[in-house]
Design an enzyme around this catalytic site. Sequence first.
Site, PDB file in Angstrom:
ATOM      1  CG  ASN A  45      -0.735   5.236   5.721  1.00  0.00           C
ATOM      2  OD1 ASN A  45      -0.587   5.480   4.529  1.00  0.00           O
ATOM      3  ND2 ASN A  45      -0.730   4.002   6.208  1.00  0.00           N
ATOM      4  CG  ASN A  93      -5.667   3.000  -0.768  1.00  0.00           C
ATOM      5  OD1 ASN A  93      -6.614   3.740  -0.982  1.00  0.00           O
ATOM      6  ND2 ASN A  93      -4.410   3.427  -0.750  1.00  0.00           N
ATOM      7  CB  THR A  94      -6.657  -2.880   2.800  1.00  0.00           C
ATOM      8  OG1 THR A  94      -5.513  -3.004   1.950  1.00  0.00           O
ATOM      9  CG2 THR A  94      -7.155  -4.270   3.174  1.00  0.00           C
ATOM     10  CB  SER A 103      -3.316   1.389   3.961  1.00  0.00           C
ATOM     11  OG  SER A 103      -3.756   1.528   2.620  1.00  0.00           O
ATOM     12  CG  ASN A 162      -1.612   5.062  -2.935  1.00  0.00           C
ATOM     13  OD1 ASN A 162      -1.952   3.892  -2.763  1.00  0.00           O
ATOM     14  ND2 ASN A 162      -1.184   5.841  -1.941  1.00  0.00           N
ATOM     15  CG  PHE A 213      -1.670  -3.494   1.526  1.00  0.00           C
ATOM     16  CD1 PHE A 213      -1.220  -2.194   1.603  1.00  0.00           C
ATOM     17  CD2 PHE A 213      -2.200  -4.080   2.673  1.00  0.00           C
ATOM     18  CE1 PHE A 213      -1.285  -1.475   2.786  1.00  0.00           C
ATOM     19  CE2 PHE A 213      -2.275  -3.381   3.867  1.00  0.00           C
ATOM     20  CZ  PHE A 213      -1.822  -2.078   3.929  1.00  0.00           C
ATOM     21  CE  LYS A 250       3.031   5.282   6.884  1.00  0.00           C
ATOM     22  NZ  LYS A 250       3.755   5.002   5.627  1.00  0.00           N
TER      23      LYS A 250
END
Length: 344
Positions: free
Chosen positions: A240, A180-181, A178, A111, A115, A211
């Site tokens: 994560n 993805n940011t 994460s 993915n 967010f 996390k």
Amino acid sequence: MYRLLFALDPETAHEFTLGLLAFWSKRGPLLEVPARLLRVEDPRLQVEAFGLRFPNPLGLAAGMDKDARALGAWWALGFGFAEVGTLTPRAQEGNPRPRLFRLLEDRALINRMGFNNGGAEEAARRLRRFRERGLAFPVGVNLGKNRDTPLERAAEDYLEALRVLEPYGDYFVLNVSSPNTPGLRTLQEGPFLDELLARLRPATRKPLLLKVAPDLSWEALDQAVELCLKHGLEGLVAVNTTLNREGLKSPLAREAGGLSGRPLKGRALEVLRHLAGAEGLTLVSVGGVEDARDVWERLKLGARLVQAYTGFVYGGPLFPHLVLKNLLRLMEAEGVRNLRELWP
């Protein structure tokens, strides 16, 4: 019907399923009958962690229900708790589609959602309504920063989201891992993390967890542990999603984003073993959890709670019930009368 969902685009299938579960969650009487059939209510499974009592150790990981839309359904399906989010102060759409991919050959997902969520205020309203129902179901809240917030102001985003959501969450998780940011993982580095925790810890008396990414070096993990202890955090959520693509079979393996599911299992266990020696922090293990044996192994390694995401996607709606029933069988086979015996 569950299998038919795999014929749909992954994000379309997710939105359709979550919509149904959200509709179901709003109708209390409709939850009670399936809950009697699916929930495994057994005192042997009860767990205490960071001052909270959990009916069982199996939780739904963050990312599945970002906006707290279907909490009643997660309770009825049998989970011991759910973690909502990642939530940011302001609503944001996330990254462009397509951004969610099934790697069927690897029993995994990639993915790069970014967010996507409706913002802290909207989630707070849903959490308040859920609290009014009085279900004994702990809810964690996973917090992040908005994409357009510069790193030097990231703490302000976390503080604002925490301020809005603090009355309604049982515990809070700082998501700085994460992939993805853009730039977010920089917040895991010592000086950034030190400042972030120094500002966030005084903002709530509720349990606060961090996390971490599976791709951190042992030295970086040790530094994260040191800073969590320094600032009085209650625990770590490990791990994560990963950027590692080693050994994948799917033709979608080259897609950008975070990988979850079976290929992450080995690294998640390595990180758990490494962190297990950190006294004073409660460990929540996530990554590659597919069945009761995975849960049992992590509990014996020192995790107090275990979360699932991709395993639930592939396992279907009976996943929590089957995992917990089989977990009881594994406990009986090893002569463990209740989970509290695992942790002195």
